[in-house]
Design a protein around this motif. Structure first.
Motif, short mmCIF file in Angstrom:
data_model
loop_
_atom_site.label_atom_id
_atom_site.label_comp_id
_atom_site.label_asym_id
_atom_site.label_seq_id
_atom_site.Cartn_x
_atom_site.Cartn_y
_atom_site.Cartn_z
N VAL A 1 50.03 45.50 40.85
CA VAL A 1 51.44 45.24 40.56
C VAL A 1 51.60 43.87 39.89
CG1 VAL A 1 53.76 44.95 41.55
CG2 VAL A 1 52.14 46.60 42.57
N ARG A 2 52.19 43.89 38.71
CA ARG A 2 52.48 42.63 38.03
C ARG A 2 53.85 42.12 38.50
NH1 ARG A 2 52.10 41.99 31.51
NH2 ARG A 2 50.02 42.75 32.06
N VAL A 3 53.89 40.91 38.99
CA VAL A 3 55.16 40.33 39.44
C VAL A 3 55.61 39.29 38.41
CG1 VAL A 3 56.34 38.97 41.22
CG2 VAL A 3 54.64 40.71 41.87
N VAL A 4 56.80 39.50 37.86
CA VAL A 4 57.31 38.59 36.84
C VAL A 4 58.60 37.94 37.33
CG1 VAL A 4 58.17 38.40 34.48
CG2 VAL A 4 56.23 39.90 34.98
N ASP A 5 58.59 36.62 37.39
CA ASP A 5 59.75 35.84 37.82
C ASP A 5 60.58 35.50 36.58
OD1 ASP A 5 61.54 33.99 38.75
OD2 ASP A 5 60.05 32.63 39.63
N LEU A 6 61.62 36.29 36.36
CA LEU A 6 62.52 36.02 35.21
C LEU A 6 63.64 35.10 35.70
CD1 LEU A 6 62.67 39.49 33.40
CD2 LEU A 6 61.59 37.40 32.57
N PHE A 7 63.25 33.86 35.99
CA PHE A 7 64.22 32.95 36.60
C PHE A 7 65.31 32.53 35.63
CE2 PHE A 7 61.16 30.07 34.74
CZ PHE A 7 61.94 29.04 34.26
N THR A 8 65.05 32.68 34.32
CA THR A 8 66.14 32.49 33.37
C THR A 8 66.69 33.86 32.99
OG1 THR A 8 64.92 30.63 32.42
CG2 THR A 8 66.85 31.38 31.22
N LEU A 9 67.90 34.15 33.41
CA LEU A 9 68.50 35.45 33.06
C LEU A 9 69.13 35.42 31.69
CD1 LEU A 9 68.61 35.37 36.38
CD2 LEU A 9 69.81 37.52 35.98
N LYS A 10 69.51 34.20 31.26
CA LYS A 10 70.12 34.07 29.94
C LYS A 10 69.77 32.69 29.40
CE LYS A 10 74.44 34.36 27.49
NZ LYS A 10 75.60 33.51 27.49
N PRO A 11 69.12 32.55 28.27
CA PRO A 11 68.64 33.66 27.44
C PRO A 11 67.42 34.33 28.09
CG PRO A 11 67.89 31.55 26.55
CD PRO A 11 68.79 31.22 27.70
N ILE A 12 67.40 35.64 28.06
CA ILE A 12 66.33 36.40 28.71
C ILE A 12 65.07 36.33 27.84
CG2 ILE A 12 66.87 38.64 27.65
CD1 ILE A 12 66.20 38.32 31.37
N ASP A 13 63.93 36.35 28.52
CA ASP A 13 62.64 36.26 27.81
C ASP A 13 62.27 37.65 27.28
OD1 ASP A 13 60.08 35.79 26.91
OD2 ASP A 13 59.44 34.71 28.69
N GLU A 14 62.84 38.00 26.15
CA GLU A 14 62.65 39.35 25.60
C GLU A 14 61.20 39.68 25.33
OE1 GLU A 14 64.87 40.97 22.40
OE2 GLU A 14 66.72 39.90 22.94
N GLU A 15 60.48 38.70 24.76
CA GLU A 15 59.11 39.00 24.37
C GLU A 15 58.24 39.31 25.58
OE1 GLU A 15 58.53 39.75 21.35
OE2 GLU A 15 60.61 39.13 20.96
N LEU A 16 58.51 38.61 26.68
CA LEU A 16 57.73 38.88 27.89
C LEU A 16 58.03 40.28 28.43
CD1 LEU A 16 55.73 37.88 30.01
CD2 LEU A 16 57.67 36.84 31.24
N ILE A 17 59.30 40.67 28.37
CA ILE A 17 59.67 42.02 28.83
C ILE A 17 58.98 43.07 27.96
CG2 ILE A 17 61.59 43.66 29.05
CD1 ILE A 17 63.37 41.21 29.77
N VAL A 18 59.02 42.87 26.66
CA VAL A 18 58.38 43.83 25.73
C VAL A 18 56.89 43.94 26.06
CG1 VAL A 18 57.71 44.19 23.31
CG2 VAL A 18 60.06 43.45 23.87
N ARG A 19 56.27 42.80 26.26
CA ARG A 19 54.83 42.80 26.52
C ARG A 19 54.51 43.49 27.86
NH1 ARG A 19 51.38 38.85 28.62
NH2 ARG A 19 52.92 37.18 28.64
N CYS A 20 55.31 43.20 28.89
CA CYS A 20 55.03 43.78 30.20
C CYS A 20 55.22 45.30 30.20
CB CYS A 20 55.93 43.14 31.26
SG CYS A 20 55.50 41.43 31.60
N VAL A 21 56.29 45.75 29.54
CA VAL A 21 56.53 47.20 29.46
C VAL A 21 55.32 47.87 28.79
CG1 VAL A 21 57.94 48.99 28.35
CG2 VAL A 21 59.04 47.05 29.50
N ASP A 22 54.86 47.26 27.74
CA ASP A 22 53.71 47.81 27.00
C ASP A 22 52.43 47.79 27.84
OD1 ASP A 22 52.28 48.70 24.64
OD2 ASP A 22 51.48 46.64 24.55
#
Lengths: 320, 291
Positions: free
Chosen positions: A223-244
């Motif tokens: 399980v990859r745990v990602v702390d998206l502590f900044t909700l805005k601006p959201i880290d889009e590139e990290l989300i894209v990479r994790c989904v992939d």
């Protein structure tokens, strides 16, 4: 230091805030600290810089308005209080007096999520949805008390407003070792790597997510745990990479209403970027007024505690 | 603390200020006749004398140095009177009156229905939502006090606006922080948007409310330039510890007979015929005053 209500249980985060503000007060002679009668974390600053400390009493609207007035005049105001009241009672002041002219006011507070056992009057559960909707606002939710100091330091050079959400958790865990991760506003933290599924979270549930990852690791699940502590601006590139990288399998866990917070931020990125998901689950507060109980009991009752998170991940992995 | 020398506006005589107020009202009517949408003409006319007394007498401001730390700050908390402020400021040299008339309310104009500091530097604050100005003033006054600056922070509110609870939060904060450098001015025109104030909200005894909160209360006729100038002249030193409120008794729509105390003229626009009638009414009143 006298301790009342539940604040005493947040001692380490409190001392980090207090120490950091006192330190920043020295290097920034235009730093002001304001509060609507929530001053326990601020004693050190108040004693060192009484002329730059303003306690307006129980009056959130004027507290934020005064901060905006100070910022108009070139100062850096930090408003500290309880988020259910700052984020809602003073919402219009935050939006119109702070965000509209894009002033460098920081709003920092406690009681984000079902924490502190105060009941629904005292839980900020819609705050991230409200704050993320405001133009110019940067929105953070911090789990590791040690990170708060770093965020405050970074915020000194920001030209616009910042919202910092804290919990009042009993498990006031230091999640990260010093220097383990680069902390930068706008960048998520991969708190634990993994290949099977990404568990996005923020704030007080980061430590729960890590416990869940530990438990599933014993079953051979990664399980990859990602702390998206900044909700805005959201880290889009990290989300894209994790989904992939985790087969399009995503779970979002947060101590906030399940629609409008991080899950919605992630879903927006998924839709906007046309990402292909295999499975998606959101764990957060349902549309209820949550009632009383301690933090863990409430998360369990409302379906986003440890056990529910384990079960959701098993479902997403097709092994539930 | 001593006040820095006011710029030339402070030298204006009462007579010249009255002439400026007439000019301001005439220009307001012109805009109300040319702009297709509604102008908040009622509340503009009730504060016209006050804004002249401020921008052409009381405020230590300089159109050539809008960021001067020593300048007096002025917050138009009743932001819907923006156009009256824009024109009063234009007549002082801040803006071009022609620009205001030519672009008011249009796409990409800096001159909108409510003032925006970002789009129109020279304006101190973005306002429009009522009850927000006085808290901002407390912040600015605290900042001035802390830096040892001797300027004042003025805030103009409508009396109806003081129904907002946030005003009274700020009233308490100003008194608690001993901000004698704050001056609130109330446009006491006794009308809300849709009703006469006292029919809906019991404001009276209004000055006593301010006294009870510990403010220095000055009551004036908000259309009598001599009284306005005297109130400004007699303000306590900015270094004093009690904030002042000037309660200016006014008439909504002042100067145009068919608009005065008329609920239909909170906001509106003037057709050619009404514009002529309004101008005639304004002129006859002005001649009566100066006769």
């Amino acid at each position: 230091m006298p301790v009342t209500f539940t604040f005493g249980e947040m001692l380490s985060a409190r001392s980090v805030i207090g120490t950091t503000l006192a330190e920043l007060g020295e290097s920034h002679d235009n730093l002001w600290v304001l509060t609507p009668d929530i001053g326990a974390t601020l004693v050190e600053f108040r004693e060192k810089y009484p002329e730059r400390f303003v306690d307006v009493g129980l009056a959130e609207q004027v507290c934020v308005g005064v901060a905006a007035g100070l910022a108009y005049d070139g100062n850096i105001p930090v408003v500290s209080g309880m988020l259910p009241f700052l984020s809602m009672r003073a919402l219009e002041q935050i939006r119109t007096d702070v965000c509209y002219p894009n002033l460098p006011v920081k709003i920092i507070g406690t009681h984000g999520g079902l924490v502190g056992n105060g009941g629904s009057t005292h839980y900020a559960v819609e705050d991230l949805a409200l704050m993320c909707s405001l133009t110019n606002m940067t929105v953070t939710s911090i789990g590791d008390p040690m990170m708060v100091g770093e965020i405050l330091r970074q915020s000194m050079s920001m030209s616009g407003p910042l919202y910092i959400r804290l919990a009042v958790g009993k498990s006031d865990k230091v999640i990260y070792e010093a220097g383990q991760h680069d902390v930068e506003i706008g960048k998520g933290i991969v708190a634990r790597d993994g290949d099977d599924v990404t568990l996005f979270t923020h704030g007080t549930t980061v430590s729960q997510a890590l416990d869940v990852a530990d438990e599933l690791a014993a079953d051979g699940k990664s399980v990859r745990v990602v702390d998206l502590f900044t909700l805005k601006p959201i880290d889009e590139e990290l989300i894209v990479r994790c989904v992939d990288e985790t087969g399009g399998r995503v779970v979002v866990l947060e101590d906030h209403v399940a629609y409008g917070g991080l899950a919605s931020r992630v879903a927006d990125v998924v839709a906007d970027r046309g990402l292909k998901l295999t499975a998606f689950e959101r764990l957060g507060i349902p549309q209820v007024y949550a009632g009383f109980g301690d933090d863990e009991e409430l998360r369990d009752k409302h379906g986003y505690g440890h056990k529910a998170t384990v079960e959701a991940i098993r479902r997403v992995l097709g092994t539930g | 603390m001593s006040r820095s020398t006011p710029t030339t506006a402070g030298a204006n005589s009462v007579e010249s200020l009255e002439a400026l107020a007439f000019e301001l009202r005439s220009k307001l009517l012109e805009l109300c006749g040319t702009y297709e949408g509604a102008v908040h003409i009622g509340g503009d006319l009730s504060v016209a004398d006050i804004l002249v007394a401020l921008y052409h007498y009381g405020l230590n401001v300089d159109p050539a140095d809008i960021a001067s730390p020593e300048r007096d700050r002025f917050i138009l908390s009743k932001g819907h009177a923006a156009v009256c402020m824009y024109i009063a400021m234009a007549m002082r040299g801040f803006f071009s009156y022609d620009d205001i008339v030519d672009t008011y309310g249009q796409l990409d104009s800096a001159y909108g229905m409510h003032p925006c500091k970002v789009q129109l530097p020279g304006v101190e604050c973005s306002t429009g939502s009522l009850g927000h100005g006085l808290p901002l003033a407390v912040g600015m006054a605290l900042s001035a006090r802390h830096r040892g600056e001797a300027h004042r922070v003025f805030t103009l509110m409508g009396d109806g606006e003081t129904g907002e609870g946030s005003v009274w939060e700020a009233v308490m904060a100003a008194r608690s922080n001993e901000l004698g450098n704050m001056v609130a001015i109330i446009d006491r025109n006794r009308q809300l948007m849709t009703s006469f104030a006292e029919e809906r909200v019991v404001f009276e005894p209004y000055p006593d409310k301010w006294r009870a909160f510990g403010w220095n209360v000055v009551e004036v006729d908000g259309h009598d330039m001599t009284e306005l100038v005297t109130a400004i002249d007699e303000l306590p030193e900015p270094s004093s510890r009690i904030p002042t409120v000037i309660i200016a008794e006014t008439v909504k729509g002042k100067g145009v007979d068919f608009m005065e105390r008329n609920l239909a003229w909170h906001a509106g626009s003037l057709g050619a015929e009404d514009l002529e009638k309004a101008r005639a009414s304004l002129s006859s009143g002005h001649q009566g005053e100066t006769a």
